[in-house]
Motif scaffolding. Sequence first.
Motif, mmCIF file in Angstrom:
data_model
loop_
_atom_site.group_PDB
_atom_site.id
_atom_site.type_symbol
_atom_site.label_atom_id
_atom_site.label_comp_id
_atom_site.label_asym_id
_atom_site.label_seq_id
_atom_site.Cartn_x
_atom_site.Cartn_y
_atom_site.Cartn_z
ATOM 1 N N ILE A 230 22.018 -3.059 6.744
ATOM 2 C CA ILE A 230 20.559 -3.207 7.264
ATOM 3 C C ILE A 230 20.511 -2.292 8.553
ATOM 4 N N LEU A 231 21.420 -2.181 9.465
ATOM 5 C CA LEU A 231 21.021 -1.664 10.498
ATOM 6 C C LEU A 231 21.131 0.010 10.425
ATOM 7 N N GLY A 232 22.374 0.274 9.309
ATOM 8 C CA GLY A 232 22.290 1.757 8.952
ATOM 9 C C GLY A 232 20.848 2.294 8.090
ATOM 10 N N LEU A 233 20.376 1.549 7.462
ATOM 11 C CA LEU A 233 18.968 1.909 6.770
ATOM 12 C C LEU A 233 18.067 1.902 7.555
ATOM 13 N N VAL A 234 17.926 0.861 8.720
ATOM 14 C CA VAL A 234 16.547 1.081 9.606
ATOM 15 C C VAL A 234 16.820 2.202 10.460
ATOM 16 N N ALA B 170 0.748 -1.339 0.070
ATOM 17 C CA ALA B 170 0.092 -0.115 0.139
ATOM 18 C C ALA B 170 0.896 1.307 0.078
ATOM 19 N N GLY B 171 1.924 1.026 0.167
ATOM 20 C CA GLY B 171 3.008 2.219 0.289
ATOM 21 C C GLY B 171 3.184 2.991 1.686
ATOM 22 N N THR B 172 2.864 2.366 2.626
ATOM 23 C CA THR B 172 2.989 2.874 4.083
ATOM 24 C C THR B 172 3.607 2.253 4.820
ATOM 25 N N ALA B 173 4.489 1.422 4.253
ATOM 26 C CA ALA B 173 5.435 0.581 5.343
ATOM 27 C C ALA B 173 6.511 1.455 6.068
ATOM 28 N N ARG B 174 6.771 1.237 7.184
ATOM 29 C CA ARG B 174 7.877 1.850 7.848
ATOM 30 C C ARG B 174 8.459 0.838 8.866
ATOM 31 N N PHE B 175 9.796 1.416 9.288
ATOM 32 C CA PHE B 175 10.405 0.297 10.182
ATOM 33 C C PHE B 175 10.117 0.582 11.419
#
Length: 117
Positions: free
Chosen positions: A81-85, A32-37
């Motif tokens: 991964i850690l940097g992106l999140v 749906a385009g609303t994902a978040r970490f």
Amino acid sequence: MDVLINVFVALHIIGIASLLGGFLTQMKAMSAGTARFTPAMLHGALTMLITGVALVGLNQADDQSVNNLKVGIKLVILVVILGLVYVKRDEEKIDKPLFGAVGALTTANVFIATLWT
């Protein structure tokens, strides 16, 4: 020493479950385009980092062989991964390719851990 190593392996698996579980629970939101970490994803990645470093140290202290190339590749993937999140943790929406990359990198890390012997 074996019991301590096994405790850290269990904690490492819990970290993986938290990171991958957080990703999987956001799959519908991603479409749906609303994902978040989620905080669980950040804490899972941090748990993996801490327990992974501890496992390397414990295995070397126990005179067991450690595949440094495998550990290095897994560490690089986890740091990405850690940097992106970490950087994107406060944003309300994460782009689909970026969110998907975290899931793909996490899955790749699992496969490297289990299939590389």
